[in-house]
Design an enzyme around this catalytic site. Structure first.
Site, PDB file in Angstrom:
ATOM      1  N   ASP A  94       0.764  -1.202   0.089  1.00  0.00           N
ATOM      2  CA  ASP A  94       0.228   0.006  -0.013  1.00  0.00           C
ATOM      3  C   ASP A  94       0.867   1.038  -0.200  1.00  0.00           C
ATOM      4  OD1 ASP A  94      -2.096  -1.240   0.280  1.00  0.00           O
ATOM      5  OD2 ASP A  94      -2.403  -1.324   1.516  1.00  0.00           O
ATOM      6  N   SER A  95       1.816   1.063   0.391  1.00  0.00           N
ATOM      7  CA  SER A  95       2.586   3.046   0.619  1.00  0.00           C
ATOM      8  C   SER A  95       3.143   2.896  -0.927  1.00  0.00           C
ATOM      9  CB  SER A  95       3.846   1.971   1.419  1.00  0.00           C
ATOM     10  OG  SER A  95       4.743   1.499   0.781  1.00  0.00           O
ATOM     11  N   GLY A 116      -1.049   7.101   3.447  1.00  0.00           N
ATOM     12  CA  GLY A 116      -1.705   8.601   4.055  1.00  0.00           C
ATOM     13  C   GLY A 116      -2.316   9.340   3.034  1.00  0.00           C
ATOM     14  N   TYR A 164     -10.443  -2.160   1.075  1.00  0.00           N
ATOM     15  CA  TYR A 164      -9.941  -1.441   2.530  1.00  0.00           C
ATOM     16  C   TYR A 164      -9.306  -0.724   3.424  1.00  0.00           C
ATOM     17  CZ  TYR A 164      -9.305  -6.803   3.841  1.00  0.00           C
ATOM     18  OH  TYR A 164      -9.997  -8.469   4.528  1.00  0.00           O
ATOM     19  N   TYR A 207      -8.243   0.898   7.119  1.00  0.00           N
ATOM     20  CA  TYR A 207      -7.456   0.808   8.136  1.00  0.00           C
ATOM     21  C   TYR A 207      -7.794   2.166   8.734  1.00  0.00           C
ATOM     22  CZ  TYR A 207      -5.053  -2.532   5.432  1.00  0.00           C
ATOM     23  OH  TYR A 207      -4.408  -3.852   4.234  1.00  0.00           O
ATOM     24  N   ASP A 221      14.531   4.713  22.250  1.00  0.00           N
ATOM     25  CA  ASP A 221      15.913   6.122  22.769  1.00  0.00           C
ATOM     26  C   ASP A 221      15.683   5.591  24.250  1.00  0.00           C
ATOM     27  OD1 ASP A 221      16.731   6.201  20.057  1.00  0.00           O
ATOM     28  OD2 ASP A 221      16.506   8.551  20.226  1.00  0.00           O
ATOM     29  N   GLU A 237      25.628  -5.760  11.186  1.00  0.00           N
ATOM     30  CA  GLU A 237      25.963  -5.512  12.706  1.00  0.00           C
ATOM     31  C   GLU A 237      26.030  -5.157  13.732  1.00  0.00           C
ATOM     32  OE1 GLU A 237      27.232  -0.944  11.100  1.00  0.00           O
ATOM     33  OE2 GLU A 237      25.266  -0.871   9.799  1.00  0.00           O
ATOM     34  N   ASP A 243      22.979   2.929  18.606  1.00  0.00           N
ATOM     35  CA  ASP A 243      21.813   3.215  18.503  1.00  0.00           C
ATOM     36  C   ASP A 243      20.382   1.807  17.618  1.00  0.00           C
ATOM     37  OD1 ASP A 243      19.441   4.887  18.146  1.00  0.00           O
ATOM     38  OD2 ASP A 243      20.441   6.379  16.887  1.00  0.00           O
ATOM     39  N   HIS A 292      -6.799 -14.040   6.421  1.00  0.00           N
ATOM     40  CA  HIS A 292      -8.160 -13.270   6.736  1.00  0.00           C
ATOM     41  C   HIS A 292      -8.646 -14.647   5.440  1.00  0.00           C
ATOM     42  CE1 HIS A 292     -11.465  -9.906   5.973  1.00  0.00           C
ATOM     43  NE2 HIS A 292     -12.068 -11.349   6.173  1.00  0.00           N
TER      44      HIS A 292
END
Length: 760
Positions: A379-380, A385, A464, A466, A524, A661, A667, A678
């Site tokens: 979907d992206s 958005g 759909y 979400y 963090d 790594e 971090d 489904h």
């Protein structure tokens, strides 16, 4: 005499009117005597709100900034960018303008030690139809002398991206629908009318596209399935599909490569017409049916369900892109591509997470018919958005929630405003956060309502919907959660269909599919030097200290520290430790490392086997949790181009792990995948309910505090025998004193203003 009678009559009428007026006033006074006075709900005076302008480094671009960037790019003569609202595929076109997030080190320097403010910059995606490739640029600084820089090679190790990797634009859809009308509908008017009730010029057959658009890199061949033009068309398939080759930039060179009619394939329009005319195929006979997909209530609503309002005013505040709620504060944004995200999440002044964001939503379908047999939605690549439309008061969010407008520039030539696309509200979940009734010895009651802050948006991408929630609890926990609703995708039932789902209506198969959602969790914990730990239990046999000859199996704590990215990539198909922690090197007062644990809520189906060529574009879904070392260049787990270039994706998440790594005292970023399997069923008609259809991740403090921080909540209740009605530690006992009912804003809705249009 007449005058006297008239005067008497007038006096009588005046007295009667006076009596009626007095009676009406008495009745109205009685009716309103028990009503609370109206009041405007303002933040409670006891809530200290100190907003900071520093949150604005994460704020979405403003309408003025979008226009500034667009005009700048339009002004670059060498780029030859079209100004058209629906540019053709052969033109150069700005597809996307979005905020370029600051580098994390620069942001932390600005947020924590008052370093220089990171420059505000934008990402611009340009589809070069004239030249046959795609490029990305950084434009900025937006507050100064702007420049543009080609960052395609820097981001993707390629000088340009393949033109067929682009998503389909509105302009290309216009050309596709024109092609369909001219090359399919006009040539098959008789067949479509007899089989599906097609009416020329009314276009009462709607198309739904399968993805990806082919089987190898460079393909742009789309299977289109057709559905009746009803609301909820997605569960009204008609048994007709066509394969369109639209690889060429010139739409006059597009062609129909195959057709499917009632389960039978044809090589061309003409071969189908010949077979249809000679009745050598099993014809579908049109039958008018009622719209069982309509969401119009089957009975007239008779009243309102429970509504919530803030008895003493709101306890949260939203200004610019910052939310403050009791001990919480965070910045927020809404990416056109990936959707909802929050930054600099702090509890009691300490940063818990630098970023919590949606990354990708993926579905893999099973079917016997071509429209869905290979369908894998990412979907992206369409824009999660992008499809966050206006929320409906009292349904999508509580009526008195705070609503926030958003602005976007994607697949258009102007900035678009989407009103009320985000809502923020405090909500009592209806289940105590904690409580205890002491029945033995010291009689007392202590409890705390589970009132939490919800940050929500809802995206409707095709069939759909979400519902995305970030939830902030008074215990210091944060939850990222998604629930699915909307319509299932369906296909016309033919022989062999029932291996791929259940029949849900006449000739309608609800196709089996998976839902996977990926979240980025950049924790963090007391700084950026963290470790990844796992905790679990095993039963060990031990002798009883007071009776050594007797042994018992006792659960023991097992703790491990994971030191490399490969070891920190926990696959769905492997046994996972039950507790996953991102921990600091600092300890609480009891000597335990202060940490937050990741608790994944998921009922996911199986991930696509890695042997499948499309799997590389969704390799993040191999892992329930993957821990990597933070890198600014590893910003997202997917990309705009993953859907249409699945076989050779420009972002392959598994590469983030391959370099293996060290993640010891570094971090750390957690990439969390949740979802559900489904298998559609009859109760998915007319559409899917949210109950049981979702997943997410809960971030919970684990030895982070010395005690549960919610013990300091202003909502705590405590009483013992004799003090049940004392208000000092039980504000609920005084709920009826000094209250007022809310003054409500009128119901409005403008959500249809932002829907996609395909007219030229």
């Amino acid at each position: 005499m007449v005058a006297q009678v008239t005067n008497s009559l007038v006096k009588f009428l005046l007295i009667l009117i006076g009596l009626v007026s007095v009676i009406l006033n008495i009745v109205l006074m009685c009716l309103n005597s028990n009503r609370l006075p109206k009041c405007q709900l303002q933040p409670q005076e006891s809530i200290v709100v100190n907003h900071s302008e520093r949150s604005l480094i994460f704020a979405d671009l403003t309408p003025q900034e979008y226009q500034l960037v667009r005009n700048y790019m339009w002004g670059q003569a060498d780029l030859k960018i079209s100004h058209a609202a629906t540019a053709r595929t052969s033109e150069n076109f700005i597809f996307l303008i979005d905020l370029l997030l600051p580098k994390k080190a620069d942001a932390l320097l600005y947020l924590d030690v008052k370093g220089p403010k990171p420059p505000r910059e934008a990402t611009v995606v340009v589809f070069f139809g004239e030249r046959g490739y795609l490029k990305e640029y950084v434009v900025g600084p937006l507050s100064g002398d702007m420049r543009h820089r080609d960052v395609t090679k820097e981001k993707y190790k390629l000088p340009s991206l393949p033109f067929t990797a682009r998503p389909v634009t509105i302009g290309e859809y216009v050309q596709l629908f024109t092609f369909l009308y001219n090359e399919v509908f006009r040539k098959l008017e008789t067949e479509l009318k007899e089989s599906f009730g097609y009416i020329p010029n009314q276009r009462n057959l709607n198309a739904f596209e399968g993805m990806p658009r082919g089987v190898t890199a460079g393909d742009r061949k789309t299977w289109l399935s057709f559905f009746r033009d009803y609301s909820g068309m997605y569960i009204h398939p008609v048994g007709f599909e066509v394969l369109i080759n639209h690889e060429d930039k010139n739409s006059s060179n597009w062609k129909v490569e195959k057709l499917l009619y009632n389960g039978e394939y044809f090589e061309s329009i003409n071969s189908f017409k010949r077979s249809y005319a000679t009745s050598r195929l099993n014809k579908i006979v049109f039958k008018d049916i009622s719209n069982y997909a309509s969401l119009k209530p089957r009975r007239r609503p008779t009243g309102l369900g429970p509504q919530q309002y803030y008895v003493q005013g709101k306890r949260f505040s939203v200004r610019n892109n910052q939310v403050i709620y009791l001990d919480w504060n965070f910045a927020f944004g809404l990416s056109s591509l990936t959707g909802m995200r929050v930054f600099d999440v702090r509890f009691k002044g300490e940063r818990i997470a630098y970023e919590l964001s949606v990354q990708e939503a993926m579905s893999v379908y099973g079917s016997i018919t071509p429209g869905m047999i290979l369908t894998k939605f990412l979907d992206s690549s369409i824009g999660i958005g992008r499809f966050a439309h206006e929320l409906v008061r009292g349904v999508d969010c509580p009526y008195l929630a705070t609503y926030v407008d958003v602005y976007r520039y994607i697949d258009t030539n102007v900035t678009q405003r989407y009103r009320n696309a985000i809502c923020v509200f405090e909500h009592d979940t209806g289940r105590p956060l904690r409580r205890h009734f002491s029945d033995f010895f010291h009689n007392s009651y202590g409890g705390l309502a589970n009132s939490a802050l919800y940050f929500r948006t809802i995206t409707a991408i095709g069939n759909y919907d979400y519902i995305w929630d970030f939830i902030f609890y008074q215990s210091g926990s944060v939850e990222a959660r998604v629930h699915a609703t909307g319509y299932i995708s369906s296909s016309f039932k033919v022989d062999g269909s029932l291996k791929f789902g259940h029949q849900v209506a006449e000739n309608v198969l609800g196709n089996i599919h998976t839902h996977f959602v990926n979240f980025k969790v950049d924790l963090d914990i007391l700084g950026v030097k963290n470790v990844f730990q796992t905790k679990d239990m095993v039963f060990e046999e031990v002798p009883l200290p007071w009776m050594p000859q007797r042994k018992a199996k006792i659960p023991h704590l097992v703790e491990n520290q994971i030191r490399t990215e490969r070891d920190g990539a926990l696959r769905y198909d492997s046994k996972m430790p039950r507790y996953l922690h991102v921990a600091s090197n600092q300890t609480n007062c009891w000597g335990h490392q202060r940490s937050y644990k990741l608790q994944v809520v998921s009922f996911a189906g199986d991930h696509l086997p890695e042997s499948e060529p499309e799997e590389k574009s969704m390799s993040w879904a191999r892992y329930k949790v993957a821990i990597t070392k933070h890198k600014d260049e590893e910003q997202t787990s997917s990309s705009l181009y993953s859907q249409n270039y699945m076989w050779d994706p420009v972002v392959d998440f598994s590469k983030y792990i391959e370099d293996n790594e060290v993640i010891d005292n570094e971090d750390l970023v957690a990439w969390v995948t949740a979802g559900f399997l489904h298998i559609p069923h009859a109760e998915d008609i007319p559409n899917t309910v949210t109950v049981g259809n979702g997943g997410g991740v809960l971030l919970r403090p684990h030895n982070y505090f010395d005690e549960d921080p919610s013990i300091h909540s202003p909502d705590g209740v405590y009483f013992n025998p004799g003090s049940e009605n004392d208000c000092e530690y039980n504000k609920i006992a005084c709920l009826d004193k000094g209250l007022c009912s809310p003054s409500l804003d009128p119901f409005t809705y403008h959500g249809f203003e932002g829907v996609m249009r395909f007219e030229e």
